[in-house]
Design a protein around this motif. Structure first.
Motif, PDB file in Angstrom:
ATOM      1  N   VAL A   9       0.859  -1.175   0.000  1.00 49.34           N
ATOM      2  CA  VAL A   9       0.000   0.000   0.000  1.00 49.34           C
ATOM      3  C   VAL A   9       0.899   1.231   0.000  1.00 49.34           C
ATOM      4  O   VAL A   9       1.810   1.341   0.822  1.00 49.34           O
ATOM      5  CB  VAL A   9      -0.925   0.013   1.244  1.00 49.34           C
ATOM      6  CG1 VAL A   9      -1.790   1.259   1.270  1.00 49.34           C
ATOM      7  CG2 VAL A   9      -1.772  -1.238   1.298  1.00 49.34           C
ATOM      8  N   TYR A  10       0.638   2.131  -0.913  1.00 48.10           N
ATOM      9  CA  TYR A  10       1.396   3.379  -1.004  1.00 48.10           C
ATOM     10  C   TYR A  10       0.539   4.491  -0.420  1.00 48.10           C
ATOM     11  O   TYR A  10      -0.604   4.687  -0.825  1.00 48.10           O
ATOM     12  CB  TYR A  10       1.745   3.671  -2.460  1.00 48.10           C
ATOM     13  CG  TYR A  10       2.427   4.999  -2.652  1.00 48.10           C
ATOM     14  CD1 TYR A  10       3.760   5.163  -2.321  1.00 48.10           C
ATOM     15  CD2 TYR A  10       1.743   6.090  -3.157  1.00 48.10           C
ATOM     16  CE1 TYR A  10       4.396   6.376  -2.489  1.00 48.10           C
ATOM     17  CE2 TYR A  10       2.362   7.304  -3.333  1.00 48.10           C
ATOM     18  CZ  TYR A  10       3.694   7.444  -3.000  1.00 48.10           C
ATOM     19  OH  TYR A  10       4.311   8.653  -3.168  1.00 48.10           O
ATOM     20  N   ARG A  13       2.432  11.568   0.372  1.00 47.03           N
ATOM     21  CA  ARG A  13       2.959  12.449   1.405  1.00 47.03           C
ATOM     22  C   ARG A  13       1.923  13.407   1.972  1.00 47.03           C
ATOM     23  O   ARG A  13       2.016  13.823   3.095  1.00 47.03           O
ATOM     24  CB  ARG A  13       4.170  13.175   0.850  1.00 47.03           C
ATOM     25  CG  ARG A  13       4.042  14.577   0.580  1.00 47.03           C
ATOM     26  CD  ARG A  13       5.290  15.137   0.008  1.00 47.03           C
ATOM     27  NE  ARG A  13       5.261  16.570   0.219  1.00 47.03           N
ATOM     28  CZ  ARG A  13       6.180  17.390  -0.130  1.00 47.03           C
ATOM     29  NH1 ARG A  13       7.251  16.947  -0.731  1.00 47.03           N
ATOM     30  NH2 ARG A  13       6.078  18.653   0.103  1.00 47.03           N
ATOM     31  N   GLY A  14       0.887  13.759   1.242  1.00 47.95           N
ATOM     32  CA  GLY A  14      -0.115  14.698   1.726  1.00 47.95           C
ATOM     33  C   GLY A  14      -1.118  14.100   2.707  1.00 47.95           C
ATOM     34  O   GLY A  14      -1.900  14.824   3.313  1.00 47.95           O
ATOM     35  N   VAL A  15      -1.085  12.798   2.879  1.00 47.41           N
ATOM     36  CA  VAL A  15      -2.041  12.120   3.759  1.00 47.41           C
ATOM     37  C   VAL A  15      -1.568  12.264   5.201  1.00 47.41           C
ATOM     38  O   VAL A  15      -0.412  11.984   5.522  1.00 47.41           O
ATOM     39  CB  VAL A  15      -2.164  10.629   3.375  1.00 47.41           C
ATOM     40  CG1 VAL A  15      -3.075   9.898   4.328  1.00 47.41           C
ATOM     41  CG2 VAL A  15      -2.652  10.495   1.953  1.00 47.41           C
ATOM     42  N   SER A  16      -2.480  12.693   6.071  1.00 47.51           N
ATOM     43  CA  SER A  16      -2.109  12.883   7.473  1.00 47.51           C
ATOM     44  C   SER A  16      -1.924  11.537   8.169  1.00 47.51           C
ATOM     45  O   SER A  16      -2.362  10.490   7.679  1.00 47.51           O
ATOM     46  CB  SER A  16      -3.187  13.686   8.204  1.00 47.51           C
ATOM     47  OG  SER A  16      -4.372  12.922   8.341  1.00 47.51           O
ATOM     48  N   ARG A  17      -1.300  11.577   9.313  1.00 42.78           N
ATOM     49  CA  ARG A  17      -1.068  10.350  10.082  1.00 42.78           C
ATOM     50  C   ARG A  17      -2.396   9.725  10.515  1.00 42.78           C
ATOM     51  O   ARG A  17      -2.563   8.510  10.488  1.00 42.78           O
ATOM     52  CB  ARG A  17      -0.212  10.661  11.304  1.00 42.78           C
ATOM     53  CG  ARG A  17       0.034   9.440  12.158  1.00 42.78           C
ATOM     54  CD  ARG A  17       0.868   9.766  13.342  1.00 42.78           C
ATOM     55  NE  ARG A  17       2.268   9.774  12.929  1.00 42.78           N
ATOM     56  CZ  ARG A  17       3.262  10.050  13.747  1.00 42.78           C
ATOM     57  NH1 ARG A  17       3.026  10.352  14.989  1.00 42.78           N
ATOM     58  NH2 ARG A  17       4.497  10.026  13.311  1.00 42.78           N
ATOM     59  N   THR A  21      -3.671   6.037   9.466  1.00 40.77           N
ATOM     60  CA  THR A  21      -4.037   5.073  10.504  1.00 40.77           C
ATOM     61  C   THR A  21      -5.418   4.493  10.236  1.00 40.77           C
ATOM     62  O   THR A  21      -5.625   3.285  10.354  1.00 40.77           O
ATOM     63  CB  THR A  21      -4.011   5.744  11.885  1.00 40.77           C
ATOM     64  OG1 THR A  21      -2.699   6.258  12.121  1.00 40.77           O
ATOM     65  CG2 THR A  21      -4.382   4.767  12.979  1.00 40.77           C
ATOM     66  N   ARG A  22      -6.358   5.356   9.845  1.00 44.87           N
ATOM     67  CA  ARG A  22      -7.716   4.891   9.545  1.00 44.87           C
ATOM     68  C   ARG A  22      -7.713   3.933   8.353  1.00 44.87           C
ATOM     69  O   ARG A  22      -8.377   2.901   8.362  1.00 44.87           O
ATOM     70  CB  ARG A  22      -8.643   6.074   9.272  1.00 44.87           C
ATOM     71  CG  ARG A  22     -10.099   5.674   9.081  1.00 44.87           C
ATOM     72  CD  ARG A  22     -10.999   6.859   8.791  1.00 44.87           C
ATOM     73  NE  ARG A  22     -10.519   7.706   7.713  1.00 44.87           N
ATOM     74  CZ  ARG A  22     -10.671   7.425   6.409  1.00 44.87           C
ATOM     75  NH1 ARG A  22     -11.267   6.317   6.035  1.00 44.87           N
ATOM     76  NH2 ARG A  22     -10.216   8.259   5.495  1.00 44.87           N
ATOM     77  N   LEU A  23      -6.945   4.269   7.317  1.00 47.58           N
ATOM     78  CA  LEU A  23      -6.845   3.421   6.138  1.00 47.58           C
ATOM     79  C   LEU A  23      -6.311   2.035   6.498  1.00 47.58           C
ATOM     80  O   LEU A  23      -6.878   1.009   6.097  1.00 47.58           O
ATOM     81  CB  LEU A  23      -5.927   4.075   5.111  1.00 47.58           C
ATOM     82  CG  LEU A  23      -5.583   3.251   3.882  1.00 47.58           C
ATOM     83  CD1 LEU A  23      -6.748   3.241   2.911  1.00 47.58           C
ATOM     84  CD2 LEU A  23      -4.336   3.783   3.228  1.00 47.58           C
ATOM     85  N   LEU A  24      -5.237   1.991   7.270  1.00 50.16           N
ATOM     86  CA  LEU A  24      -4.642   0.708   7.648  1.00 50.16           C
ATOM     87  C   LEU A  24      -5.525  -0.071   8.613  1.00 50.16           C
ATOM     88  O   LEU A  24      -5.583  -1.304   8.563  1.00 50.16           O
ATOM     89  CB  LEU A  24      -3.258   0.930   8.237  1.00 50.16           C
ATOM     90  CG  LEU A  24      -2.239   1.512   7.264  1.00 50.16           C
ATOM     91  CD1 LEU A  24      -0.939   1.821   7.982  1.00 50.16           C
ATOM     92  CD2 LEU A  24      -2.015   0.586   6.097  1.00 50.16           C
ATOM     93  N   THR A  25      -6.249   0.640   9.470  1.00 48.82           N
ATOM     94  CA  THR A  25      -7.186  -0.019  10.388  1.00 48.82           C
ATOM     95  C   THR A  25      -8.315  -0.675   9.611  1.00 48.82           C
ATOM     96  O   THR A  25      -8.732  -1.788   9.932  1.00 48.82           O
ATOM     97  CB  THR A  25      -7.749   0.992  11.405  1.00 48.82           C
ATOM     98  OG1 THR A  25      -6.662   1.568  12.121  1.00 48.82           O
ATOM     99  CG2 THR A  25      -8.691   0.317  12.379  1.00 48.82           C
ATOM    100  N   HIS A  32      -8.657  -8.601   7.171  1.00 51.73           N
ATOM    101  CA  HIS A  32      -7.856  -9.485   8.033  1.00 51.73           C
ATOM    102  C   HIS A  32      -6.366  -9.384   7.718  1.00 51.73           C
ATOM    103  O   HIS A  32      -5.644 -10.380   7.743  1.00 51.73           O
ATOM    104  CB  HIS A  32      -8.329 -10.936   7.933  1.00 51.73           C
ATOM    105  CG  HIS A  32      -9.776 -11.095   8.242  1.00 51.73           C
ATOM    106  ND1 HIS A  32     -10.265 -10.978   9.517  1.00 51.73           N
ATOM    107  CD2 HIS A  32     -10.850 -11.316   7.443  1.00 51.73           C
ATOM    108  CE1 HIS A  32     -11.572 -11.146   9.501  1.00 51.73           C
ATOM    109  NE2 HIS A  32     -11.943 -11.346   8.244  1.00 51.73           N
ATOM    110  N   TRP A  33      -5.894  -8.187   7.416  1.00 53.07           N
ATOM    111  CA  TRP A  33      -4.485  -7.952   7.140  1.00 53.07           C
ATOM    112  C   TRP A  33      -3.782  -7.521   8.413  1.00 53.07           C
ATOM    113  O   TRP A  33      -4.393  -6.957   9.313  1.00 53.07           O
ATOM    114  CB  TRP A  33      -4.313  -6.845   6.094  1.00 53.07           C
ATOM    115  CG  TRP A  33      -4.816  -7.204   4.747  1.00 53.07           C
ATOM    116  CD1 TRP A  33      -6.027  -6.872   4.219  1.00 53.07           C
ATOM    117  CD2 TRP A  33      -4.137  -7.959   3.743  1.00 53.07           C
ATOM    118  NE1 TRP A  33      -6.137  -7.382   2.948  1.00 53.07           N
ATOM    119  CE2 TRP A  33      -4.984  -8.049   2.633  1.00 53.07           C
ATOM    120  CE3 TRP A  33      -2.896  -8.568   3.684  1.00 53.07           C
ATOM    121  CZ2 TRP A  33      -4.635  -8.714   1.478  1.00 53.07           C
ATOM    122  CZ3 TRP A  33      -2.546  -9.237   2.522  1.00 53.07           C
ATOM    123  CH2 TRP A  33      -3.407  -9.302   1.439  1.00 53.07           C
TER     124      TRP A  33
END
Length: 62
Positions: A9-10, A13-17, A21-25, A32-33
């Motif tokens: 997953v890329y 740089r403009g995406v906030s932390r 975090t929400r995307l990865l959650t 189930h990753w």
């Protein structure tokens, strides 16, 4: 030995932390990753590698 499948997953740089975090959650909850590797690039972007275990069903013999 467990087998895993991977997805990269890329995150630009403009995406906030918080958004990252929400995307990865979401990936973790619904797909189930789990996190395998995270690298922060010099330009501020993030490259994330996620993994999940491949569960193979064994055929039953009667």
């Amino acid at each position: 030995m467990p087998e895993y499948e991977f997805v990269d997953v890329y995150v630009p740089r403009g995406v906030s932390r918080k958004e990252a975090t929400r995307l990865l959650t979401d990936h973790a909850e619904y797909g189930h990753w789990e996190l395998d590797r995270l690298s922060l690039r010099t330009d501020g972007s993030r490259r994330v590698r996620l993994k999940r275990r491949i569960i193979r069903q064994v055929r039953a013999t009667w």
